[in-house]
Design an enzyme around this catalytic site. Structure first.
Site, PDB file in Angstrom:
ATOM      1  CE1 TYR A  39      22.911  22.410  32.377  1.00 29.28           C
ATOM      2  CE2 TYR A  39      21.368  21.940  34.672  1.00 29.28           C
ATOM      3  CZ  TYR A  39      21.966  21.320  33.575  1.00 29.28           C
ATOM      4  OH  TYR A  39      22.979  20.457  33.643  1.00 29.28           O
ATOM      5  CB  SER A  58      38.291  19.650  27.103  1.00 35.13           C
ATOM      6  OG  SER A  58      39.431  20.169  27.482  1.00 35.13           O
TER       7      SER A  58
HETATM    8  N1  LIG Z   1      29.042  19.918  37.240  1.00 35.36           N
HETATM    9  C1  LIG Z   1      27.817  19.061  37.285  1.00 35.36           C
HETATM   10  O1  LIG Z   1      26.786  19.825  38.384  1.00 35.36           O
HETATM   11  C2  LIG Z   1      26.536  18.432  36.333  1.00 35.36           C
HETATM   12  C3  LIG Z   1      25.050  18.489  37.269  1.00 35.36           C
HETATM   13  C4  LIG Z   1      24.051  17.721  36.232  1.00 35.36           C
HETATM   14  C5  LIG Z   1      24.959  17.193  35.249  1.00 35.36           C
HETATM   15  N2  LIG Z   1      25.943  17.907  34.341  1.00 35.36           N
HETATM   16  C6  LIG Z   1      25.728  18.116  33.012  1.00 35.36           C
HETATM   17  O2  LIG Z   1      27.441  16.925  32.752  1.00 35.36           O
HETATM   18  C7  LIG Z   1      27.935  17.132  31.791  1.00 35.36           C
HETATM   19  C8  LIG Z   1      29.843  17.432  31.853  1.00 35.36           C
HETATM   20  O3  LIG Z   1      29.233  18.967  32.784  1.00 35.36           O
HETATM   21  P1  LIG Z   1      30.599  19.303  34.255  1.00 35.36           P
HETATM   22  O4  LIG Z   1      30.353  19.932  34.519  1.00 35.36           O
HETATM   23  O5  LIG Z   1      31.711  18.331  33.588  1.00 35.36           O
HETATM   24  O6  LIG Z   1      31.137  20.779  33.278  1.00 35.36           O
HETATM   25  P2  LIG Z   1      32.501  21.552  31.807  1.00 35.36           P
HETATM   26  O7  LIG Z   1      31.731  22.217  31.754  1.00 35.36           O
HETATM   27  O8  LIG Z   1      33.793  21.198  32.955  1.00 35.36           O
HETATM   28  O9  LIG Z   1      32.730  20.463  30.688  1.00 35.36           O
HETATM   29  C9  LIG Z   1      31.416  20.744  29.634  1.00 35.36           C
HETATM   30  C10 LIG Z   1      32.342  20.354  28.455  1.00 35.36           C
HETATM   31  O10 LIG Z   1      31.907  20.469  27.209  1.00 35.36           O
HETATM   32  C11 LIG Z   1      32.250  21.051  26.328  1.00 35.36           C
HETATM   33  N3  LIG Z   1      31.902  21.815  25.672  1.00 35.36           N
HETATM   34  C12 LIG Z   1      30.528  22.720  25.802  1.00 35.36           C
HETATM   35  N4  LIG Z   1      29.745  23.584  24.884  1.00 35.36           N
HETATM   36  C13 LIG Z   1      30.088  22.675  23.593  1.00 35.36           C
HETATM   37  C14 LIG Z   1      30.280  22.168  22.221  1.00 35.36           C
HETATM   38  N5  LIG Z   1      29.585  23.265  22.053  1.00 35.36           N
HETATM   39  N6  LIG Z   1      30.213  21.164  21.582  1.00 35.36           N
HETATM   40  C15 LIG Z   1      31.362  20.394  21.941  1.00 35.36           C
HETATM   41  N7  LIG Z   1      32.080  20.353  23.797  1.00 35.36           N
HETATM   42  C16 LIG Z   1      31.545  21.309  24.306  1.00 35.36           C
HETATM   43  C17 LIG Z   1      32.984  22.152  27.140  1.00 35.36           C
HETATM   44  O11 LIG Z   1      33.929  22.586  26.718  1.00 35.36           O
HETATM   45  C18 LIG Z   1      33.716  21.734  28.390  1.00 35.36           C
HETATM   46  O12 LIG Z   1      35.270  20.683  27.923  1.00 35.36           O
HETATM   47  C19 LIG Z   1      26.772  18.642  30.843  1.00 35.36           C
HETATM   48  O13 LIG Z   1      26.767  18.557  30.049  1.00 35.36           O
HETATM   49  C20 LIG Z   1      26.562  18.930  32.001  1.00 35.36           C
HETATM   50  O14 LIG Z   1      25.622  20.238  31.742  1.00 35.36           O
HETATM   51  C21 LIG Z   1      27.435  18.100  35.204  1.00 35.36           C
END
Ligand SMILES: NC(=O)c1ccc[n+]([C@@H]2O[C@H](COP(=O)([O-])OP(=O)(O)OC[C@H]3O[C@@H](n4cnc5c(N)ncnc54)[C@H](O)[C@@H]3O)[C@@H](O)[C@H]2O)c1
Length: 249
Positions: free
Chosen positions: A161, A22
């Site tokens: 986490y 999304s």
């Molecule tokens: N942003 C960062 O700094 C960062 C750093 C390291 C890792 N990550 C990882 O990258 C991935 C994406 O993160 P992001 O920063 O784009 O976050 P974000 O919150 O923008 O996107 C995460 C998406 O996951 C969806 N989601 C959450 N729970 C869900 C579920 N149960 N079923 C289906 N969809 C679900 C949310 O609706 C959202 O659209 C995550 O796994 C996060 O842990 C992010």
């Protein structure tokens, strides 16, 4: 024996499922894969309309599906829909996740379970659902999104986490070993801090990274693209660090 040599990035004719599509990293991944020719199943618990529209603007096919990755029935439905619409699944990228910053003293069992359910169990359920199909097809690329937190004990995130992401890095090795003789390649990407909705309000600054900027979703998406493509046909079981130099391992 694995007979696939590494080649250029070209995903024409490939079918990819992207969870968490999304927004943020998942959205950027879905668009990057489509840009290189993949047909994409974009899934999330939130609407994926913007992602689908961006992909269709690129001239690629895409369908959206609502899927909570902690719900096995919904995961099976997502995979079934992908097969029904496109006939196969070549690529799975698991971006869905959530981050909590609570420290040890204040984490309830409920919060612990929620983080583990989404980040680790949900990622497993998606891998579990596509893996036998990839094996049967004698080809597949799975890329899970871990985190620098799972390697260094957290940047500012909590221990749940950290544990969930460390678990993701470990789990890919099992699938990678098992899938190696079936041309199923399984890797993880460990992003450093990236500006997304997840990290909005986090006390981040560009100077945290040696490259003097924190990440954008596209920085992660291009690394995922590499691991999803023929360019990485001699790589399996790794966690690729993408973090502006914050972790040099
Ligand atoms: N942003 C960062 O700094 C960062 C750093 C390291 C890792 N990550 C990882 O990258 C991935 C994406 O993160 P992001 O920063 O784009 O976050 P974000 O919150 O923008 O996107 C995460 C998406 O996951 C969806 N989601 C959450 N729970 C869900 C579920 N149960 N079923 C289906 N969809 C679900 C949310 O609706 C959202 O659209 C995550 O796994 C996060 O842990 C992010």
């Amino acid at each position: 024996m694995n007979t696939l040599k590494s080649g250029k990035i070209d995903l024409s004719g490939q079918v990819a499922i992207v969870t968490g599509a999304s927004r943020g990293i998942g959205k950027a991944v879905a668009i990057s894969l489509a840009r290189e020719g993949a047909e994409v199943i974009a899934s999330d618990i939130l609407p994926v309309d913007d992602t689908i529209e961006s992909i269709r603007t690129l001239g690629s096919k895409a369908i959206g599906v609502t899927c909570d990755i902690t719900n096995q029935e919904e995961v099976d439905n997502m995979v079934g829909l992908a097969e029904k619409e496109f006939g196969k699944i070549d690529i799975l990228v698991t971006c869905a996740g959530l981050c909590e910053r609570t420290s040890s003293d204040d984490i309830s069992h409920m919060e612990w379970d929620k983080v583990m359910d989404v980040n680790l169990k949900g990622t497993f359920l998606c891998c579990q659902a596509v893996y036998p199909k990839m094996k049967a097809n004698n080809y597949g690329k799975i890329v899970t999104i871990g985190s620098i937190a799972g390697k260094v004990g957290g940047v500012i995130s909590g221990p749940h986490y950290v544990a969930s992401k460390g678990g993701v890095h470990a789990m890919v090795k099992w699938f990678a070993k098992d899938g190696a003789t079936h041309n199923v390649f399984v890797n993880s990407v460990a992003p450093g801090p990236v500006y997304t909705d997840m990290t909005s309000g986090f006390p981040y600054s560009d100077s945290m990274a040696p490259l003097q900027r924190l990440g954008e979703p596209e920085d992660i998406a291009e690394a995922v693209l590499f691991l999803s493509s023929q360019a990485s046909n001699w790589i399996t079981g790794i966690t690729l660090d993408v973090n502006g130099g914050m972790l040099m391992s």
